[in-house]
Design a protein around this motif. Structure first.
Motif, PDB file in Angstrom:
ATOM      1  N   TYR A  41       0.841  -1.185   0.000  1.00 34.75           N
ATOM      2  CA  TYR A  41       0.000   0.000   0.000  1.00 34.75           C
ATOM      3  C   TYR A  41       0.885   1.248   0.000  1.00 34.75           C
ATOM      4  N   ASN A  42       0.363   2.356  -0.554  1.00 28.24           N
ATOM      5  CA  ASN A  42       1.090   3.624  -0.463  1.00 28.24           C
ATOM      6  C   ASN A  42       0.650   4.376   0.794  1.00 28.24           C
ATOM      7  N   ASN A  59      -1.385   6.728   1.182  1.00 30.68           N
ATOM      8  CA  ASN A  59      -2.815   7.054   1.204  1.00 30.68           C
ATOM      9  C   ASN A  59      -3.684   5.812   1.335  1.00 30.68           C
ATOM     10  N   GLU A  60      -3.087   4.695   1.706  1.00 25.61           N
ATOM     11  CA  GLU A  60      -3.770   3.411   1.863  1.00 25.61           C
ATOM     12  C   GLU A  60      -4.357   2.889   0.558  1.00 25.61           C
ATOM     13  N   ARG A  61      -3.754   3.258  -0.560  1.00 25.86           N
ATOM     14  CA  ARG A  61      -4.180   2.717  -1.852  1.00 25.86           C
ATOM     15  C   ARG A  61      -3.296   1.533  -2.188  1.00 25.86           C
ATOM     16  N   LEU A  62      -3.904   0.483  -2.704  1.00 27.04           N
ATOM     17  CA  LEU A  62      -3.183  -0.725  -3.079  1.00 27.04           C
ATOM     18  C   LEU A  62      -2.310  -0.427  -4.288  1.00 27.04           C
ATOM     19  N   SER A  92      -7.504  -2.546   5.969  1.00 26.71           N
ATOM     20  CA  SER A  92      -6.959  -1.194   6.084  1.00 26.71           C
ATOM     21  C   SER A  92      -5.642  -1.263   6.843  1.00 26.71           C
TER      22      SER A  92
END
Length: 152
Positions: free
Chosen positions: A81-82, A84-87, A101
């Motif tokens: 994940y980055n 920003n919690e984006r995969l 999360s």
């Protein structure tokens, strides 16, 4: 009037039978607890080592090629994940596992996965990665070059 006294032979047989049953129960319980705990410790070591390999690939090349292959020997799913919690990247088969999360996992961890019986015994395995890290840190005397090799 007949006496209902129990013979010494019967009392000793009952006493040793009860002691043997207690010893057998304790040994069975300890065997189960140690086995169950060692299985979770081994799985934790695989996950930590895999995470370190992924982090090293991302920091070194900007991408982890470990995530492109499905690890056949270990049944694990890794997700990157980055901030920003984006995969960003995941191992094949990660879509079969419910999403999580990362921030919520860090804030409130679920705790150990093993049951109360396994929690009663200490882990017998030493984490080889942690012990190597400790030895290297002590030998490097806190130099920043050595500290950057490890990922918490």
């Amino acid at each position: 009037m007949p006496s209902k006294a129990v013979s010494i032979r019967l009392r000793l047989a009952l006493w040793y039978g009860v002691l043997s049953a207690i010893a057998l129960f304790i040994m069975a319980f300890l065997s189960y607890a140690l086995f169950a705990r060692s299985q979770y410790v081994a799985q934790d070591q695989v996950l930590r080592l895999s995470a370190r390999h992924v982090a090293a690939g991302v920091l070194g090349a900007g991408r982890s090629y470990i995530l492109d292959t499905k690890p056949e020997s270990a049944n694990i799913v890794l997700r990157l994940y980055n901030g920003n919690e984006r995969l960003v990247q995941a191992t094949p088969g990660a879509e079969q596992v419910p999403p999580a999360s990362p921030r919520a996992t860090i804030v409130s961890p679920a705790g150990p996965a093993y049951d109360q019986a396994a929690a009663m015994v200490p882990a017998l395995r030493v984490d080889p990665v942690q012990s190597t890290k400790t030895r290297l840190e002590s030998s490097l005397s806190g130099e920043s070059a050595g500290a950057s090799m490890f990922f918490p």
